[in-house]
Design a protein around this motif. Structure first.
Motif, PDB file in Angstrom:
ATOM      1  N   ALA A  38      59.447  58.721  28.551  1.00  0.00           N
ATOM      2  CA  ALA A  38      59.557  57.342  28.067  1.00  0.00           C
ATOM      3  C   ALA A  38      60.490  57.243  26.861  1.00  0.00           C
ATOM      4  O   ALA A  38      61.145  56.211  26.651  1.00  0.00           O
TER       5      ALA A  38
ATOM      6  N   TYR B  94      53.639  66.314  22.598  1.00  0.00           N
ATOM      7  CA  TYR B  94      53.683  65.158  23.486  1.00  0.00           C
ATOM      8  C   TYR B  94      53.646  65.598  24.946  1.00  0.00           C
ATOM      9  O   TYR B  94      54.078  66.705  25.293  1.00  0.00           O
ATOM     10  N   SER B  95      53.135  64.714  25.803  1.00  0.00           N
ATOM     11  CA  SER B  95      53.106  64.990  27.239  1.00  0.00           C
ATOM     12  C   SER B  95      54.476  64.719  27.837  1.00  0.00           C
ATOM     13  O   SER B  95      55.311  64.016  27.237  1.00  0.00           O
TER      14      SER B  95
ATOM     15  N   GLU C  21      55.122  62.789  30.259  1.00  0.00           N
ATOM     16  CA  GLU C  21      55.244  61.347  30.498  1.00  0.00           C
ATOM     17  C   GLU C  21      55.712  60.625  29.231  1.00  0.00           C
ATOM     18  O   GLU C  21      56.576  59.743  29.290  1.00  0.00           O
ATOM     19  N   GLU C  22      55.151  61.010  28.095  1.00  0.00           N
ATOM     20  CA  GLU C  22      55.551  60.394  26.823  1.00  0.00           C
ATOM     21  C   GLU C  22      56.996  60.742  26.480  1.00  0.00           C
ATOM     22  O   GLU C  22      57.747  59.897  25.982  1.00  0.00           O
TER      23      GLU C  22
END
Length: 217
Positions: free
Chosen positions: A132, A125-126, A128-129
């Motif tokens: 979140a 996952y990035s 940013e993900e």
């Protein structure tokens, strides 16, 4: 489409530092696998897996049963890419969540929040993900301000909470489980069982190793 394919996979653990003169009595390692030697008997290994061939596709559920030392955990780690097999081919398609013993894959010197990031990055996952998902992971773990502290200050149960919360938050296509998940206090076990029912239903492939017949069913 998630898939796991193993072709003639074998895995042997070298007996490092044991020397060739030390006698190993017949049957001493029967429960852990066969003792193997090279042609000159200069090195020795314990055979954990031998010529395993299987294919798993979306919707498959595989339960691994057997006594201690029969190779269940080794097979899971080969599927997860943690161990490279001694022989054979491993082809895995899809993102994996592997929930093994607590210490595997975490950094004891980093904070809980940093470990959430590291586990998320390993899962593909990035940042940013991961950011979140952080609030949900923090809430489910129930660790509160402890997430600002390094994992070396955690109890075994606290570290398990964090790893479980991370491993089940990233919606894996392949879920690999070892039976250490039985650990934890009653309140967290109840939350974990509810989460697992949801994750197992969504996962493309599930492989679980356990001595518990009820869990396997």
């Amino acid at each position: 489409m998630a898939s796991i394919t193993l072709k003639n996979v074998s895995m042997a653990y070298p007996l490092l530092g044991s020397g060739v003169r030390r006698k190993v009595t017949r049957g001493q390692l029967e429960s852990a696998g066969a003792l193997i030697k090279d042609a000159e008997s200069r090195s020795r290994s314990v055979q954990a897996l031998r010529n395993i061939t299987l294919t798993l596709k979306d919707g498959d559920r595989l339960g691994l049963v057997g006594r201690n030392g029969s190779g269940k955990s080794t097979l899971l780690r080969v599927m997860a890419g943690i161990y490279e097999p001694s022989d054979g081919v491993v082809d895995v398609q899809g993102n994996i969540a592997s929930l093994f013993q607590v210490g595997l894959g975490i950094n004891m010197e980093s904070t809980g929040y940093r470990n959430i990031e590291l586990l998320g990055l390993v899962a593909g996952y990035s940042l940013e993900e991961i950011e979140a998902l952080k609030p949900e992971i923090a809430e489910f773990s129930g660790l509160g301000d402890y997430l600002n502290l390094p994992l070396r200050t955690y109890s075994n149960g606290m570290a398990m909470r964090l790893k479980f919360a991370c491993g089940t938050a990233f919606s894996p296509e392949i879920l690999l489980l070892d039976e250490w998940l039985a650990a934890g206090d009653p309140e967290f076990k109840k939350k974990a069982r509810a989460r697992m029912r949801s994750i197992v239903d969504k996962a493309g492939i599930l492989v679980v190793a356990s001595h518990g017949k009820r869990l396997i069913r």
